[in-house]
Design a protein around this motif. Structure first.
Motif, PDB file in Angstrom:
ATOM      1  N   TRP A   1       0.892  -1.210   0.176  1.00 36.78           N
ATOM      2  CA  TRP A   1      -0.135  -0.034   0.093  1.00 36.78           C
ATOM      3  C   TRP A   1       0.906   1.104  -0.005  1.00 36.78           C
ATOM      4  N   LEU A   2       0.239   2.467  -0.331  1.00 35.72           N
ATOM      5  CA  LEU A   2       0.896   3.628  -0.296  1.00 35.72           C
ATOM      6  C   LEU A   2       0.435   4.338   1.274  1.00 35.72           C
ATOM      7  N   VAL A   3       1.240   4.547   2.013  1.00 35.65           N
ATOM      8  CA  VAL A   3       1.049   5.023   3.399  1.00 35.65           C
ATOM      9  C   VAL A   3       1.341   6.693   3.095  1.00 35.65           C
ATOM     10  N   THR A   4       0.197   7.456   3.479  1.00 36.93           N
ATOM     11  CA  THR A   4       0.289   8.944   3.222  1.00 36.93           C
ATOM     12  C   THR A   4       1.361   9.595   4.211  1.00 36.93           C
ATOM     13  N   ARG A   5       1.780  10.759   3.759  1.00 40.33           N
ATOM     14  CA  ARG A   5       3.025  11.217   4.636  1.00 40.33           C
ATOM     15  C   ARG A   5       2.627  11.518   5.796  1.00 40.33           C
ATOM     16  N   ASP A   6       1.337  11.813   6.189  1.00 46.92           N
ATOM     17  CA  ASP A   6       0.983  12.106   7.510  1.00 46.92           C
ATOM     18  C   ASP A   6       1.298  11.074   8.570  1.00 46.92           C
ATOM     19  N   GLU A   7       1.406   9.998   7.900  1.00 46.83           N
ATOM     20  CA  GLU A   7       1.442   8.810   8.821  1.00 46.83           C
ATOM     21  C   GLU A   7       2.846   8.293   8.948  1.00 46.83           C
ATOM     22  N   VAL A   8       3.890   9.149   8.328  1.00 44.61           N
ATOM     23  CA  VAL A   8       5.305   8.883   8.348  1.00 44.61           C
ATOM     24  C   VAL A   8       5.909  10.152   8.781  1.00 44.61           C
ATOM     25  N   PRO A   9       5.957  10.422  10.101  1.00 38.75           N
ATOM     26  CA  PRO A   9       6.434  11.915  10.370  1.00 38.75           C
ATOM     27  C   PRO A   9       8.016  11.999   9.916  1.00 38.75           C
ATOM     28  N   SER A  10       8.575  10.677  10.105  1.00 31.70           N
ATOM     29  CA  SER A  10       9.951  11.030   9.507  1.00 31.70           C
ATOM     30  C   SER A  10      10.391   9.618   8.555  1.00 31.70           C
ATOM     31  N   PRO A  11      10.638   9.917   7.464  1.00 31.90           N
ATOM     32  CA  PRO A  11      11.174   8.775   6.407  1.00 31.90           C
ATOM     33  C   PRO A  11      12.406   8.317   6.600  1.00 31.90           C
ATOM     34  N   GLN A  12      13.225   9.003   7.832  1.00 30.54           N
ATOM     35  CA  GLN A  12      14.552   8.526   7.984  1.00 30.54           C
ATOM     36  C   GLN A  12      14.805   7.776   9.246  1.00 30.54           C
ATOM     37  N   LYS A  13      13.506   7.271   9.864  1.00 30.64           N
ATOM     38  CA  LYS A  13      13.526   6.447  10.788  1.00 30.64           C
ATOM     39  C   LYS A  13      12.826   5.196  10.738  1.00 30.64           C
ATOM     40  N   LEU A  14      13.002   4.406   9.451  1.00 34.35           N
ATOM     41  CA  LEU A  14      12.476   3.323   9.213  1.00 34.35           C
ATOM     42  C   LEU A  14      13.271   2.087   9.092  1.00 34.35           C
ATOM     43  N   GLY A  15      13.037   1.256   9.908  1.00 31.92           N
ATOM     44  CA  GLY A  15      13.760  -0.200   9.699  1.00 31.92           C
ATOM     45  C   GLY A  15      13.277  -0.820   8.485  1.00 31.92           C
ATOM     46  N   MET A  16      14.255  -1.540   7.824  1.00 27.97           N
ATOM     47  CA  MET A  16      13.787  -2.288   6.423  1.00 27.97           C
ATOM     48  C   MET A  16      14.727  -3.675   6.564  1.00 27.97           C
ATOM     49  N   TRP A  17      14.085  -4.727   5.812  1.00 25.10           N
ATOM     50  CA  TRP A  17      14.593  -6.061   5.847  1.00 25.10           C
ATOM     51  C   TRP A  17      14.236  -6.818   4.799  1.00 25.10           C
ATOM     52  N   LEU A  18      15.070  -7.895   4.481  1.00 23.48           N
ATOM     53  CA  LEU A  18      14.617  -8.760   3.221  1.00 23.48           C
ATOM     54  C   LEU A  18      15.315 -10.086   3.627  1.00 23.48           C
ATOM     55  N   ASP A  19      14.292 -11.287   3.455  1.00 22.22           N
ATOM     56  CA  ASP A  19      14.620 -12.440   3.623  1.00 22.22           C
ATOM     57  C   ASP A  19      14.505 -13.296   2.238  1.00 22.22           C
ATOM     58  N   LEU A  20      15.458 -14.151   2.085  1.00 20.92           N
ATOM     59  CA  LEU A  20      15.665 -15.129   1.013  1.00 20.92           C
ATOM     60  C   LEU A  20      15.555 -16.472   1.347  1.00 20.92           C
ATOM     61  N   ASN A  21      14.393 -17.116   0.939  1.00 18.85           N
ATOM     62  CA  ASN A  21      14.091 -18.365   1.500  1.00 18.85           C
ATOM     63  C   ASN A  21      14.086 -18.471   2.900  1.00 18.85           C
ATOM     64  N   GLY A  22      13.530 -17.692   3.719  1.00 24.05           N
ATOM     65  CA  GLY A  22      13.421 -17.664   5.241  1.00 24.05           C
ATOM     66  C   GLY A  22      14.669 -17.166   5.791  1.00 24.05           C
ATOM     67  N   LYS A  23      15.744 -16.659   5.167  1.00 23.97           N
ATOM     68  CA  LYS A  23      17.020 -16.516   5.952  1.00 23.97           C
ATOM     69  C   LYS A  23      17.211 -14.938   5.685  1.00 23.97           C
ATOM     70  N   ARG A  24      17.573 -14.207   6.685  1.00 29.44           N
ATOM     71  CA  ARG A  24      17.550 -12.573   6.561  1.00 29.44           C
ATOM     72  C   ARG A  24      18.987 -12.423   5.897  1.00 29.44           C
ATOM     73  N   VAL A  25      18.753 -11.497   4.990  1.00 21.62           N
ATOM     74  CA  VAL A  25      19.919 -11.341   4.188  1.00 21.62           C
ATOM     75  C   VAL A  25      20.219  -9.702   4.376  1.00 21.62           C
ATOM     76  N   GLN A  26      19.353  -9.007   4.527  1.00 18.68           N
ATOM     77  CA  GLN A  26      19.199  -7.581   4.353  1.00 18.68           C
ATOM     78  C   GLN A  26      18.656  -7.127   5.771  1.00 18.68           C
ATOM     79  N   THR A  27      19.388  -6.327   6.269  1.00 18.44           N
ATOM     80  CA  THR A  27      18.864  -5.630   7.482  1.00 18.44           C
ATOM     81  C   THR A  27      19.207  -4.049   7.542  1.00 18.44           C
ATOM     82  N   GLY A  28      18.338  -3.016   7.499  1.00 19.97           N
ATOM     83  CA  GLY A  28      19.087  -1.755   7.432  1.00 19.97           C
ATOM     84  C   GLY A  28      17.840  -0.795   8.003  1.00 19.97           C
ATOM     85  N   ASN A  29      18.263   0.449   8.030  1.00 17.73           N
ATOM     86  CA  ASN A  29      17.290   1.569   8.323  1.00 17.73           C
ATOM     87  C   ASN A  29      17.666   2.720   7.728  1.00 17.73           C
TER      88      ASN A  29
END
Length: 282
Positions: free
Chosen positions: A184-212
């Motif tokens: 979905w698209l989350v409108t900017r009023d619900e994201v006070p700071s786009p510079q404080k968002l954790g992010m991740w990606l798993d490949l076949n159930g194994k965490r390969v990317q973790t960032g912020n």
């Protein structure tokens, strides 16, 4: 607000995910979530709706890209220091800008199809920025006012075509299915700071990317301002802002996508995606 487009490809309807996580139909309120529906005035009208009165959508329909008729799909490369290092590139002094073909855009959970004879398919979880108001030569201070909202993007890449077939990254970035966006698209009023968002990606159930997003080299405001100097940003344009470390190209030994792999990825508050990798098919 969490704005979505749901239904079969090319037949998506506009919807909204309410505070209880229920999908509500907005077809009677807005024709679609294209650029015209993403301006401040249009979004303000949607916020006034009594969501519990909107039609409830039953079942679990497919989600498409939350933005219809995307104008430009602009990407930023090497925007996290550790990713630049793992890629063997110098840390950029200015944003690295390229484009992804609009024909690569798809829903967040649609299969990712490897190109014919692909040998170096790769993954990249990224924060997407959706423009809501026409932006041309805007300052960093005002840049976020031109943003409609944010979303999750997987900047799927084919490294052989990106790196080994000439100097333009676009070659390896725009293959069909290489641009899952949403859910979905989350409108900017619900994201006070786009510079404080954790992010991740798993490949076949194994965490390969973790960032912020706090570790971006160039933050969202800088990127919107910078790109608006290169070309006019129109409502419905999307900027995908770079990926943290953990891509297959940077692993030792390198790991690349193959048929049957499953990518799962997400960003705090913006939802999750899941894609199964499939072989090339005409």
């Amino acid at each position: 607000m969490k704005l979505v487009r749901y239904g079969n490809p090319s037949k998506e309807k506009p919807g909204l995910v309410d505070a209880e996580g229920k999908l509500r139909d907005l077809s009677a309120v807005v024709k679609d979530f294209d650029g015209a529906a993403l301006g401040d005035a249009a979004l303000a009208k949607l916020r006034k709706l009594k969501t519990d009165k909107l039609p409830l959508v039953r079942g679990t329909p497919r989600f498409g890209c939350p933005v219809a008729n995307v104008g430009k799909f602009i990407a930023i490369g090497l925007n996290y220091v550790d990713h630049a290092i793992e890629s063997g590139n110098p840390i950029p002094k200015e944003p690295v800008v390229f484009t992804k073909a609009n024909s690569c855009i798809q829903g967040p959970n649609d299969p990712v199809m490897l190109p014919k004879n692909s040998v170096k398919g790769d993954w990249e979880v990224e924060l997407g920025v959706v423009i809501g108001t026409r932006a041309r030569y805007v300052s960093q201070k005002e840049a976020l006012d031109f943003v409609a909202g944010y979303c999750v993007i997987n900047d799927v890449s084919e490294r052989e075509w990106q790196i080994e077939h000439g100097l333009t990254w676009d070659k390896g970035k725009g293959f069909d299915t290489f641009g899952p966006i949403g859910p979905w698209l989350v409108t900017r009023d619900e994201v006070p700071s786009p510079q404080k968002l954790g992010m991740w990606l798993d490949l076949n159930g194994k965490r390969v990317q973790t960032g912020n997003t706090k570790t971006m080299i160039f933050n969202v405001a800088k990127l919107v301002s910078y790109v608006s100097q290169l070309n006019t940003l129109e409502p419905g344009d999307i900027i995908t802002t770079g990926t943290p470390p953990g891509v297959g190209m940077g692993m030792k030994p390198q790991v690349f996508l193959k048929k049957g792999d499953v990518m799962t990825l997400g960003i705090d508050g913006l939802g999750e995606q899941r894609q199964e990798v499939v072989a090339f098919k005409r």
